[in-house]
Design an enzyme around this catalytic site. Structure first.
Site, PDB file in Angstrom:
ATOM      1  N   ASP A   1      49.349 -24.017  42.924  1.00  0.00           N
ATOM      2  CA  ASP A   1      48.888 -25.404  42.931  1.00  0.00           C
ATOM      3  C   ASP A   1      49.558 -26.171  41.794  1.00  0.00           C
ATOM      4  O   ASP A   1      50.004 -25.587  40.806  1.00  0.00           O
ATOM      5  CB  ASP A   1      47.373 -25.469  42.736  1.00  0.00           C
ATOM      6  CG  ASP A   1      46.632 -25.056  44.001  1.00  0.00           C
ATOM      7  OD1 ASP A   1      47.183 -25.241  45.103  1.00  0.00           O
ATOM      8  OD2 ASP A   1      45.514 -24.519  43.881  1.00  0.00           O
TER       9      ASP A   1
ATOM     10  N   TYR B   1      45.544 -13.381  40.139  1.00  0.00           N
ATOM     11  CA  TYR B   1      45.172 -14.700  39.599  1.00  0.00           C
ATOM     12  C   TYR B   1      44.169 -14.560  38.461  1.00  0.00           C
ATOM     13  O   TYR B   1      43.398 -13.596  38.407  1.00  0.00           O
ATOM     14  CB  TYR B   1      44.483 -15.545  40.673  1.00  0.00           C
ATOM     15  CG  TYR B   1      45.357 -15.954  41.823  1.00  0.00           C
ATOM     16  CD1 TYR B   1      46.172 -17.074  41.744  1.00  0.00           C
ATOM     17  CD2 TYR B   1      45.342 -15.227  43.015  1.00  0.00           C
ATOM     18  CE1 TYR B   1      46.958 -17.457  42.823  1.00  0.00           C
ATOM     19  CE2 TYR B   1      46.131 -15.604  44.098  1.00  0.00           C
ATOM     20  CZ  TYR B   1      46.940 -16.721  43.992  1.00  0.00           C
ATOM     21  OH  TYR B   1      47.702 -17.108  45.056  1.00  0.00           O
TER      22      TYR B   1
ATOM     23  N   TYR C   1      42.973 -18.979  49.112  1.00  0.00           N
ATOM     24  CA  TYR C   1      42.788 -20.140  48.227  1.00  0.00           C
ATOM     25  C   TYR C   1      41.724 -19.805  47.185  1.00  0.00           C
ATOM     26  O   TYR C   1      40.563 -19.561  47.533  1.00  0.00           O
ATOM     27  CB  TYR C   1      42.366 -21.368  49.031  1.00  0.00           C
ATOM     28  CG  TYR C   1      43.440 -21.881  49.963  1.00  0.00           C
ATOM     29  CD1 TYR C   1      44.467 -22.701  49.493  1.00  0.00           C
ATOM     30  CD2 TYR C   1      43.439 -21.546  51.317  1.00  0.00           C
ATOM     31  CE1 TYR C   1      45.451 -23.183  50.341  1.00  0.00           C
ATOM     32  CE2 TYR C   1      44.423 -22.027  52.175  1.00  0.00           C
ATOM     33  CZ  TYR C   1      45.426 -22.847  51.686  1.00  0.00           C
ATOM     34  OH  TYR C   1      46.394 -23.321  52.532  1.00  0.00           O
TER      35      TYR C   1
END
Ligand code: ZN
Ligand code: ZN
Length: 442
Positions: free
Chosen positions: A264, A331, A403
Site C-alpha cells: 500500500d 507483514y 489484505y
C-alpha cells in the site's frame, strides 16, 4: 527437367538477374552465393549457344539474344557484336526489379543507424511488398522450383553477412539485441532495439509513496490546480525513483516496472526487499556498469527507496515475478483497540489466526478498481505483542494477496475472521510494513 533447360525456359518467360535466377537453385552446390549460381548458369548457356552460332545454327543467335536481353548477360551481347549481330537493350529483372544492386547502399544505411546503438548481437529482418512475394511464389510453382530459396532469405543473408564483416558482431536468430529491419523496395532501414531487462530488490523506507505512478484523481492526468499541473496524485513513485537514472543511462524510450506484488502507499517495504524487474524499451546503451548504476539510483533516491545490486535479467524473470504474486509475505502492523485488551485476548487472536483460512471479500477501499470477489487466503502464523493497554504489534506470515488492514478491522464484516471479530472490539490498523516477500526457488 535438366537444370540448363529449366534455366532457358525461365529466361524465355521473364528477364531475370543473376541473383533471382541463381536463387531458384540455391540448394544445389555450396560455398557460393545465388549471384554466382545465376552467373554460372548464364555462362554455360552462353557457351552452348556460342557453339551453335559458330556452327551456323539460327537458334544459337536467338538464344544469345535472349541471354543478352532477358539475362542482362554482357558476354552474350559481346559475342553477338563480334559476329556483327545486334542485341536489343537489357531488361529489368522480373522478380527483384534490379534491387539486389542496391544491397551495398542498404548495408551502408544499416551501419549508419547501428552506430547510434550499443549491441552485442543483431538480426536482419526483410520486409517485401506482398505483390513481390506473390509473384515469386507463382514463378516457383510454374517452374516447379524444388531447390530454391526465398528472396527474403537471400536479401537477409547477403545484408547480414556484410554487416557481420563490417561490425565483427555475430548475427543471432533467437534473442538478438537489435533487429535491422530493411525494406529493399522502398530503401528504408529501421532499427528496432529489443528491450533490456535488469532485476533487483527494493526497499521502501518512507511511507506515502505509491509503487507506480498514479494519475491525479481530479483531472485524470490532464493537469489541474490540485495536482500542481503535474497530472499525478503523488509527486513520486518507487517506479519513477528507480527507473529515472536507469532510463537516462540507457537512453531508452520508456520502462515497464514489474514487481512481485505491491505494498500500500502508506506501507513501508522493509527486510530483504521486494523483487522487481525493469524492462527498458528501445535502449541505445546496454553495456551497463550495474554496480555503478545501483549506487546512482540509491544516491538519487535520497533514502526514500533503496535497491540492492542490479543484475542482468531476461523476459523469463518477468514471468517468474508474475507467478510470485501469490508468494508468501511477512507483514508487521500496529493495531489500536477501542478498549484495553489483555495478553490472554491477544494470545487468543494469534491462536485463531495461525493456520487459518481467511474469507475476504474485495475491500471497500479498492472496490472502485477491483472486481467484487470473495477470496480465501491462508495464514501460516500470527504473533501478537502488547505495546500498551490498548495497542499491539502483529506479525503475520501469509499467502500473498491477503489484505492486512481489513484482516485487522474486519471491513464491515467483509473479512472473516478478523482481529476485530475475534475480540469483538473495534480495531484500527496503524502503520503497516512488509518485512519479506518469499520467492519460491525455481
Ligand atoms: Zn532479380
Ligand atoms: Zn490534477
Amino acid at each position: 527437367m535438366e537444370i540448363l533447360e529449366k534455366t532457358h525456359e525461365m529466361l524465355e518467360a521473364h528477364p531475370l538477374c543473376d541473383h533471382c535466377l541463381g536463387r531458384q537453385f540455391a540448394l544445389l552446390g555450396y560455398g557460393l552465393d545465388d549471384q554466382q549460381r545465376g552467373k554460372t548458369l548464364k555462362l554455360l548457356l552462353t557457351m552452348k549457344n556460342h557453339q551453335l552460332a559458330l556452327s551456323g545454327k539460327k537458334a544459337g543467335f536467338s538464344n544469345l539474344r535472349l541471354l543478352a536481353v532477358n539475362g542482362s548477360f554482357d558476354m552474350a551481347a559481346e559475342i553477338l557484336k563480334n559476329m556483327r549481330k545486334r542485341a536489343r537493350k537489357k531488361k529489368e529483372c522480373y522478380l527483384c526489379q534490379g534491387l539486389f544492386k542496391n544491397v551495398d547502399t542498404l548495408v551502408e544505411n544499416a551501419l549508419k543507424v547501428l552506430e547510434n546503438y550499443e549491441y552485442a548481437t543483431f538480426l536482419v529482418g526483410i520486409e517485401l511488398p506482398t505483390i513481390v512475394e506473390e509473384r515469386e511464389d507463382e514463378f516457383k510453382a510454374r517452374f516447379e522450383v524444388a531447390y530454391g530459396e526465398s528472396m527474403r532469405n537471400e536479401f537477409s543473408r547477403d545484408i547480414g553477412k556484410k554487416i557481420v564483416k563490417a561490425t565483427e558482431k555475430p548475427a543471432e536468430y533467437k534473442k538478438p539485441d537489435v533487429v535491422v529491419l530493411v525494406r529493399p523496395f522502398t530503401g528504408e532501414v529501421i532499427l528496432q532495439s529489443n528491450p533490456l531487462y535488469v532485476r533487483g530488490t527494493y526497499k521502501k523506507l518512507l511511507r506515502g509513496i505509491p509503487q507506480s505512478m498514479w494519475l491525479c484523481r481530479s483531472c485524470g492526468g490532464r493537469g489541474c490546480p490540485k495536482c500542481d499541473n503535474t497530472g499525478k496524485q503523488y509527486s513520486e513513485s518507487v517506479e519513477e525513483i528507480i527507473a529515472g537514472p536507469i532510463l537516462k543511462k540507457t537512453g531508452g524510450e520508456n520502462v515497464s516496472f514489474h514487481a512481485a506484488g505491491r505494498e500500500d502507499v502508506d506501507a513501508r517495504m522493509l527486510g530483504t526487499g521486494r523483487p522487481f524487474v525493469i524492462e527498458i524499451k528501445k535502449p541505445r546503451k546496454r553495456f551497463l556498469d550495474l554496480k555503478n548504476l545501483t549506487e546512482l539510483v540509491n544516491k538519487d533516491a535520497q533514502e526514500k527507496v533503496e535497491i540492492s545490486i542490479l543484475c542482468a535479467a531476461t523476459k523469463d524473470d518477468v514471468r517468474q515475478l508474475k507467478r510470485a504474486e501469490g508468494a508468501q509475505k511477512i507483514y508487521k502492523v500496529f493495531i489500536d483497540f477501542e478498549r484495553n485488551v489483555s495478553n490472554e485476548e491477544l494470545d487468543a487472536v494469534a491462536k485463531t489466526l495461525t493456520k487459518a483460512s481467511i474469507r475476504q471479500q474485495t475491500p471497500l477501499r479498492v472496490l472502485h478498481r477491483r472486481a467484487d470477489l470473495i477470496r480465501e487466503k491462508y495464514i501460516y502464523e500470527a504473533h501478537l505483542k502488547r505495546l500498551a493497554p490498548n495497542r499491539a504489534e502483529m506479525k503475520i506470515r501469509c499467502q500473498g494477496g491477503l489484505y492486512i488492514k481489513e484482516l485487522v478491522n474486519g471491513d464491515e464484516g467483509r473479512t472473516i475472521p478478523s482481529v476485530a471479530s475475534i475480540l469483538n472490539v473495534e480495531s484500527k490498523p496503524l502503520e503497516l510494513d512488509v518485512l519479506k516477500v518469499i520467492m519460491e526457488e525455481s
